[in-house]
Scaffold this active site. Structure first.
Site, short mmCIF file in Angstrom:
data_model
loop_
_atom_site.label_atom_id
_atom_site.label_comp_id
_atom_site.label_asym_id
_atom_site.label_seq_id
_atom_site.Cartn_x
_atom_site.Cartn_y
_atom_site.Cartn_z
N THR A 1 35.82 41.52 49.83
CA THR A 1 37.25 41.48 49.49
C THR A 1 37.78 42.91 49.32
O THR A 1 38.82 43.11 48.71
CB THR A 1 37.50 40.71 48.17
OG1 THR A 1 36.67 41.29 47.16
CG2 THR A 1 37.20 39.24 48.30
N GLU B 236 42.81 44.40 61.15
CA GLU B 236 43.71 43.31 60.76
C GLU B 236 45.01 43.37 61.55
O GLU B 236 45.52 44.47 61.77
CB GLU B 236 44.00 43.40 59.25
CG GLU B 236 42.75 43.18 58.43
CD GLU B 236 42.97 43.32 56.94
OE1 GLU B 236 44.13 43.33 56.48
OE2 GLU B 236 41.97 43.41 56.23
N GLY C 55 33.78 49.53 39.92
CA GLY C 55 35.12 49.82 39.43
C GLY C 55 35.65 48.62 38.67
O GLY C 55 34.90 47.72 38.29
N ARG C 56 36.96 48.60 38.48
CA ARG C 56 37.57 47.54 37.68
C ARG C 56 37.29 46.17 38.27
O ARG C 56 36.95 45.22 37.56
CB ARG C 56 39.09 47.72 37.64
CG ARG C 56 39.55 49.03 37.09
CD ARG C 56 41.07 49.12 37.26
NE ARG C 56 41.57 50.45 37.04
CZ ARG C 56 41.57 51.41 37.95
NH1 ARG C 56 41.09 51.20 39.16
NH2 ARG C 56 42.05 52.61 37.66
N ILE C 57 37.47 46.04 39.60
CA ILE C 57 37.33 44.71 40.21
C ILE C 57 35.86 44.27 40.20
O ILE C 57 35.56 43.13 39.85
CB ILE C 57 37.93 44.70 41.64
CG1 ILE C 57 39.43 45.02 41.57
CG2 ILE C 57 37.69 43.34 42.30
CD1 ILE C 57 40.10 45.23 42.93
N ARG D 78 37.68 46.42 51.78
CA ARG D 78 38.35 46.83 53.01
C ARG D 78 37.43 46.50 54.18
O ARG D 78 36.21 46.70 54.10
CB ARG D 78 38.65 48.34 53.02
CG ARG D 78 39.85 48.74 52.18
CD ARG D 78 41.16 48.21 52.76
NE ARG D 78 42.32 48.64 52.00
CZ ARG D 78 42.88 47.93 51.02
NH1 ARG D 78 42.38 46.75 50.68
NH2 ARG D 78 43.95 48.39 50.39
N HIS E 299 43.37 38.13 54.13
CA HIS E 299 43.66 39.21 53.15
C HIS E 299 44.56 38.70 52.01
O HIS E 299 45.71 39.13 51.88
CB HIS E 299 44.28 40.42 53.84
CG HIS E 299 44.05 41.70 53.07
ND1 HIS E 299 43.90 42.94 53.66
CD2 HIS E 299 43.96 41.92 51.73
CE1 HIS E 299 43.72 43.86 52.73
NE2 HIS E 299 43.76 43.27 51.54
C1 GLV Z 1 44.78 45.05 48.57
O1 GLV Z 1 43.99 44.97 49.45
C2 GLV Z 1 44.95 46.20 47.74
O2 GLV Z 1 44.36 47.25 47.99
O3 GLV Z 1 45.74 46.10 46.80
#
Ligand code: GLV
Length: 305
Positions: free
Chosen positions: A222, A253, A155-157, A224, A271
């Site tokens: 980074t 969390e 995806g984007r990230i 979930r 987070h």
């Molecule tokens: C952070 O974890 C988000 O989903 O923006």
């Protein structure tokens, strides 16, 4: 027509609220959120809810809000929202993509560098007065140049993380695009997870996956927490099946599996992926814009698909 009512579960940067206050009555919760029962009572008259990823917006909250038209999550992930319950009532759900892509990608690299170059471990050592001075063989890490970065989630990230890899001279492969999931596990020196949490990705990284990784490899998460089986990760680290891990997200969390706390080769962040002042403000702005658009009878800017 009566003024629409918007419930904001937790405090947002004050200046982001102005466009909303111009068109609606607004009820803003405290930073830590309201107790569940109170949230349920407060949404009774809500046309819109602005939620955060720490708020579980389940069927019981949605049912308690008969006039609800939109739930705007201040996060790119929306696994905290019962999408089926929202869909059944034609309630629009929106998230905050794009505005946080770069911040999360930068933080992913912060974690990659921190764990491979032992930054947090070294900091702890210096603080406890255990540093004896420079030595040629002291605390060697792993160099990134020439290594393979395996990315799960295109995806984007994931793509933004890949883009920055060129600066470190790393080769990038995406699971299911360039190589199979198993080939990625077996061949990568760094594995970074950028997939949403769903039934299909829960515990994607389990014991079976971890034993396939190189013993010299590092795992970065980074996305979930529940995408990684923490119990399995703690076991794999105990067995020396991987070189280390860097985590920003956890299964429960703010609790962190106690066994992970004992490993020096694990970097544990609270987070913080999207936590830059610029991005957090942009996320709040976007959630507010989504609500303003829907309340005006226009399509939202960033609906979830
Ligand atoms: C952070 O974890 C988000 O989903 O923006």
């Amino acid at each position: 027509m009566s003024v629409p009512h918007v419930v904001i579960t937790r405090r947002l940067p004050a200046r982001t609220l102005a466009p909303l206050e111009a068109v609606a009555s607004v009820d803003v919760g405290p930073s830590e959120g309201w107790p569940r029962e109170e949230l349920r009572a407060r949404v009774t008259g809500a046309d819109a809810i602005i939620s955060q990823l720490t708020d579980r917006i389940g069927g019981e909250i949605i049912d308690a809000a008969p006039s609800l038209k939109v739930i705007a999550n201040v996060a790119v992930g929306y696994d905290n929202i019962d999408l089926a319950a929202a869909r059944a009532r034609n309630i629009i759900v929106t998230n905050t993509p794009d505005v946080l892509t770069n911040a999360v990608a930068e933080f992913t690299w912060a974690l990659i560098l921190a764990v491979t170059r032992r930054v947090a471990e070294g900091d702890r050592l210096v603080r406890r007065g255990a540093w004896k001075g420079w030595a040629l063989d002291f605390m060697p890490g792993m160099e990134l140049a020439g290594k393979q970065l395996g990315i799960i989630g295109r995806g984007r990230i994931g793509r933004a993380v890949a883009q920055k890899a060129a600066a470190f001279g790393m080769r990038v492969v995406f699971a299911k695009h360039d190589v199979s999931f198993d080939e990625l596990l077996v061949g990568s020196d760094i594995i970074s997870i950028h997939t949403p949490l769903s039934d299909g990705t829960r515990h994607l990284i389990d014991r079976k996956a971890l034993v396939r990784m190189k013993r010299s490899a590092y795992l970065i998460n980074t996305s979930r927490g529940p995408v990684v089986d923490e119990e399995a990760l703690a076991w794999a680290l105990d067995q020396g099946l991987l070189a280390g891990a860097a985590l920003d997200v956890y299964e429960r969390e703010p609790d962190v599996h106690s066994a992970l706390l004992t490993h020096e080769n694990v970097v544990l962040a609270p987070h913080l992926g999207s936590a830059t002042r610029e991005t957090r403000t942009a996320m709040a702005d976007l959630a507010v814009r989504n609500v303003v658009e829907v309340l005006a009878g226009r399509p939202p800017v960033t609906p979830v698909s």
